[in-house]
Design a protein around this motif. Structure first.
Motif, PDB file in Angstrom:
ATOM      1  N   ALA A 116    -133.406  26.219  71.362  1.00  0.00           N
ATOM      2  CA  ALA A 116    -132.361  25.824  70.412  1.00  0.00           C
ATOM      3  C   ALA A 116    -131.029  26.470  70.780  1.00  0.00           C
ATOM      4  O   ALA A 116    -129.972  25.833  70.719  1.00  0.00           O
ATOM      5  N   THR A 117    -131.080  27.739  71.169  1.00  0.00           N
ATOM      6  CA  THR A 117    -129.861  28.443  71.581  1.00  0.00           C
ATOM      7  C   THR A 117    -129.247  27.793  72.817  1.00  0.00           C
ATOM      8  O   THR A 117    -128.027  27.558  72.879  1.00  0.00           O
ATOM      9  N   LEU A 118    -130.080  27.483  73.804  1.00  0.00           N
ATOM     10  CA  LEU A 118    -129.595  26.843  75.022  1.00  0.00           C
ATOM     11  C   LEU A 118    -128.982  25.471  74.737  1.00  0.00           C
ATOM     12  O   LEU A 118    -127.901  25.149  75.249  1.00  0.00           O
ATOM     13  N   ALA A 119    -129.672  24.679  73.932  1.00  0.00           N
ATOM     14  CA  ALA A 119    -129.173  23.338  73.612  1.00  0.00           C
ATOM     15  C   ALA A 119    -127.864  23.407  72.842  1.00  0.00           C
ATOM     16  O   ALA A 119    -126.920  22.646  73.114  1.00  0.00           O
ATOM     17  N   TYR A 120    -127.800  24.326  71.888  1.00  0.00           N
ATOM     18  CA  TYR A 120    -126.592  24.483  71.070  1.00  0.00           C
ATOM     19  C   TYR A 120    -125.403  24.926  71.918  1.00  0.00           C
ATOM     20  O   TYR A 120    -124.299  24.371  71.816  1.00  0.00           O
ATOM     21  N   ALA A 122    -125.047  24.618  75.158  1.00  0.00           N
ATOM     22  CA  ALA A 122    -124.704  23.549  76.095  1.00  0.00           C
ATOM     23  C   ALA A 122    -123.861  22.481  75.400  1.00  0.00           C
ATOM     24  O   ALA A 122    -122.830  22.052  75.923  1.00  0.00           O
ATOM     25  N   ALA A 123    -124.292  22.071  74.200  1.00  0.00           N
ATOM     26  CA  ALA A 123    -123.562  21.049  73.458  1.00  0.00           C
ATOM     27  C   ALA A 123    -122.148  21.512  73.106  1.00  0.00           C
ATOM     28  O   ALA A 123    -121.190  20.732  73.154  1.00  0.00           O
ATOM     29  N   THR A 124    -122.022  22.787  72.775  1.00  0.00           N
ATOM     30  CA  THR A 124    -120.704  23.354  72.463  1.00  0.00           C
ATOM     31  C   THR A 124    -119.764  23.240  73.660  1.00  0.00           C
ATOM     32  O   THR A 124    -118.554  23.099  73.505  1.00  0.00           O
ATOM     33  N   ASN A 125    -120.350  23.282  74.851  1.00  0.00           N
ATOM     34  CA  ASN A 125    -119.559  23.170  76.085  1.00  0.00           C
ATOM     35  C   ASN A 125    -119.616  21.769  76.682  1.00  0.00           C
ATOM     36  O   ASN A 125    -119.359  21.587  77.883  1.00  0.00           O
ATOM     37  N   LYS A 126    -119.977  20.788  75.843  1.00  0.00           N
ATOM     38  CA  LYS A 126    -119.992  19.364  76.234  1.00  0.00           C
ATOM     39  C   LYS A 126    -120.983  19.064  77.352  1.00  0.00           C
ATOM     40  O   LYS A 126    -120.787  18.145  78.157  1.00  0.00           O
ATOM     41  N   VAL A 127    -122.071  19.850  77.396  1.00  0.00           N
ATOM     42  CA  VAL A 127    -123.128  19.607  78.386  1.00  0.00           C
ATOM     43  C   VAL A 127    -124.323  18.965  77.676  1.00  0.00           C
ATOM     44  O   VAL A 127    -124.806  19.485  76.668  1.00  0.00           O
ATOM     45  N   ALA A 128    -124.787  17.839  78.187  1.00  0.00           N
ATOM     46  CA  ALA A 128    -125.904  17.125  77.578  1.00  0.00           C
ATOM     47  C   ALA A 128    -127.223  17.790  77.956  1.00  0.00           C
ATOM     48  O   ALA A 128    -127.384  18.297  79.072  1.00  0.00           O
ATOM     49  N   SER A 129    -128.163  17.785  77.019  1.00  0.00           N
ATOM     50  CA  SER A 129    -129.477  18.361  77.299  1.00  0.00           C
ATOM     51  C   SER A 129    -130.577  17.485  76.720  1.00  0.00           C
ATOM     52  O   SER A 129    -130.349  16.716  75.778  1.00  0.00           O
ATOM     53  N   THR A 130    -131.768  17.628  77.274  1.00  0.00           N
ATOM     54  CA  THR A 130    -132.955  16.945  76.762  1.00  0.00           C
ATOM     55  C   THR A 130    -134.017  17.996  76.481  1.00  0.00           C
ATOM     56  O   THR A 130    -134.412  18.741  77.381  1.00  0.00           O
ATOM     57  N   ILE A 131    -134.463  18.050  75.226  1.00  0.00           N
ATOM     58  CA  ILE A 131    -135.544  18.953  74.829  1.00  0.00           C
ATOM     59  C   ILE A 131    -136.849  18.182  74.920  1.00  0.00           C
ATOM     60  O   ILE A 131    -136.984  17.108  74.332  1.00  0.00           O
ATOM     61  N   VAL A 132    -137.812  18.725  75.654  1.00  0.00           N
ATOM     62  CA  VAL A 132    -139.120  18.086  75.775  1.00  0.00           C
ATOM     63  C   VAL A 132    -140.112  18.876  74.934  1.00  0.00           C
ATOM     64  O   VAL A 132    -140.509  19.991  75.293  1.00  0.00           O
ATOM     65  N   LEU A 238    -137.312  30.796  57.783  1.00  0.00           N
ATOM     66  CA  LEU A 238    -138.402  30.656  58.751  1.00  0.00           C
ATOM     67  C   LEU A 238    -138.336  29.344  59.518  1.00  0.00           C
ATOM     68  O   LEU A 238    -138.624  29.299  60.719  1.00  0.00           O
ATOM     69  N   VAL A 239    -137.978  28.257  58.842  1.00  0.00           N
ATOM     70  CA  VAL A 239    -138.009  26.942  59.501  1.00  0.00           C
ATOM     71  C   VAL A 239    -136.767  26.674  60.348  1.00  0.00           C
ATOM     72  O   VAL A 239    -136.805  25.851  61.264  1.00  0.00           O
ATOM     73  N   MET A 240    -135.676  27.358  60.055  1.00  0.00           N
ATOM     74  CA  MET A 240    -134.450  27.122  60.811  1.00  0.00           C
ATOM     75  C   MET A 240    -134.494  27.866  62.144  1.00  0.00           C
ATOM     76  O   MET A 240    -134.746  29.068  62.187  1.00  0.00           O
ATOM     77  N   LEU A 241    -134.274  27.126  63.228  1.00  0.00           N
ATOM     78  CA  LEU A 241    -134.265  27.747  64.547  1.00  0.00           C
ATOM     79  C   LEU A 241    -132.935  28.451  64.789  1.00  0.00           C
ATOM     80  O   LEU A 241    -131.880  27.970  64.381  1.00  0.00           O
ATOM     81  N   ARG A 242    -133.017  29.579  65.456  1.00  0.00           N
ATOM     82  CA  ARG A 242    -131.815  30.356  65.736  1.00  0.00           C
ATOM     83  C   ARG A 242    -131.061  29.784  66.934  1.00  0.00           C
ATOM     84  O   ARG A 242    -131.656  29.211  67.852  1.00  0.00           O
ATOM     85  N   THR A 243    -129.753  29.936  66.918  1.00  0.00           N
ATOM     86  CA  THR A 243    -128.923  29.462  68.031  1.00  0.00           C
ATOM     87  C   THR A 243    -128.062  30.602  68.587  1.00  0.00           C
ATOM     88  O   THR A 243    -127.091  30.350  69.299  1.00  0.00           O
ATOM     89  N   ASP A 244    -128.443  31.835  68.234  1.00  0.00           N
ATOM     90  CA  ASP A 244    -127.623  32.984  68.622  1.00  0.00           C
ATOM     91  C   ASP A 244    -128.396  34.029  69.436  1.00  0.00           C
ATOM     92  O   ASP A 244    -128.028  35.205  69.473  1.00  0.00           O
ATOM     93  N   ILE A 245    -129.466  33.589  70.097  1.00  0.00           N
ATOM     94  CA  ILE A 245    -130.272  34.523  70.883  1.00  0.00           C
ATOM     95  C   ILE A 245    -129.488  34.966  72.129  1.00  0.00           C
ATOM     96  O   ILE A 245    -128.879  34.136  72.821  1.00  0.00           O
ATOM     97  N   ASN A 246    -129.513  36.246  72.408  1.00  0.00           N
ATOM     98  CA  ASN A 246    -128.876  36.773  73.619  1.00  0.00           C
ATOM     99  C   ASN A 246    -129.785  36.466  74.807  1.00  0.00           C
ATOM    100  O   ASN A 246    -130.854  37.055  74.956  1.00  0.00           O
ATOM    101  N   LEU A 247    -129.373  35.557  75.659  1.00  0.00           N
ATOM    102  CA  LEU A 247    -130.252  35.027  76.705  1.00  0.00           C
ATOM    103  C   LEU A 247    -130.326  35.907  77.952  1.00  0.00           C
ATOM    104  O   LEU A 247    -131.381  36.038  78.563  1.00  0.00           O
ATOM    105  N   GLY A 248    -129.233  36.449  78.364  1.00  0.00           N
ATOM    106  CA  GLY A 248    -129.249  37.293  79.555  1.00  0.00           C
ATOM    107  C   GLY A 248    -129.165  36.530  80.862  1.00  0.00           C
ATOM    108  O   GLY A 248    -129.386  37.097  81.932  1.00  0.00           O
TER     109      GLY A 248
END
Length: 257
Positions: A116-120, A122-132, A238-248
């Motif tokens: 969710a963090t990666l997709a969010y 990416a979208a913020t930077n106008k990059v399209a993604s596909t979650i499988v 609990l049900v809401m996915l986070r979009t602020d994970i520090n990825l590294g």
């Protein structure tokens, strides 16, 4: 070339493929594992081609995410991973890496939050993604920039599919699950409120607060909501996915060869 990010919910893919293969007749357990690894690798190659991915990552779950500490009963009744699969996860990871896709295994975070963090981002930077994934938790993220693909049904999820399945708008799914609960993850929701009542509340009111403050709301529903607001808030968190994970790591490191 347009950047296309492929995000694979690794265990979601592996466990379903493994479940099918483990029920087939094989000469040995070793033969079954090899067959499963080959099928996972084949799936990853197909997904690379189908999505025209320029960047890709397969994300595994960490040990115990923040949700287990936040709510003790979280996923408490879920069946554990089969021992044979658990003991051979490294082979599945290698099979995925052999397709050129980066594999990421966080220490504690859940794959869903990482994806969710990666997709969010990416979208913020106008990059399209596909979650499988077949996990419904990703559905609120469906947008012009974020596609969701069910590998096993061979279809992309559409907004209308969500409406037909849950009978609530996409942007209110978290409220719906927080009210009705989610048995698959042992998220309780509001005691005494099922799917129909939750759908009614969401479709009649802009927010749960507005429902509680409506003097014309059914007294029984109002009482249930008022007395269980704390559990509603816990369930929604609990049900809401986070979009602020520090990825590294950065998008550049996910580029496909």
């Amino acid at each position: 070339m347009t950047t296309q990010l492929l995000l694979i919910d690794a265990l979601n893919l592996i466990r379903r493929i493994y479940a099918v293969d483990s029920n087939q007749s094989h000469h040995s357990e070793e033969h079954m594992i090899k067959a499963s690894c080959a099928r996972v690798a084949h799936a990853c190659k197909k997904l690379r081609q189908q999505t025209n991915a320029t960047h890709a990552i397969a994300v595994f779950d960490g040990e115990r995410s923040w949700r287990y500490h936040y709510f003790e009963a979280y996923k408490s009744t879920r069946s554990p991973m089969p021992d044979t699969l658990k003991q051979n996860l490294s082979r599945f990871k290698q099979a995925i890496e052999d397709t050129g896709i980066v594999v990421f295994s966080p220490d504690n975070d859940e794959a869903d939050d990482i994806i969710a963090t990666l997709a969010y981002k990416a979208a913020t930077n106008k990059v399209a993604s596909t979650i499988v994934s077949t996990d419904k938790g990703f559905l609120p993220f469906l947008s012009e920039q974020i596609a969701i693909y069910d590998y096993f049904k061979k279809q992309y999820i559409e907004v209308e599919d969500i409406k037909q399945r849950f009978n609530v708008p996409k942007h209110r799914l978290a409220d719906f699950w927080a009210l009705a609960g989610d048995k698959t993850n042992d998220i309780p929701g509001v005691k005494g409120i099922g799917n129909k009542s939750a759908q009614q509340l969401i479709n009649d009111y802009e927010s749960i607060e507005a429902a509680i403050n409506d003097d014309e709301l059914n007294p029984t529903l109002k009482r249930k909501l008022s007395s269980e607001m704390e559990m509603f808030v816990i369930s929604k968190n609990l049900v809401m996915l986070r979009t602020d994970i520090n990825l590294g790591f950065s998008l550049k490191q996910l580029r496909l060869n």
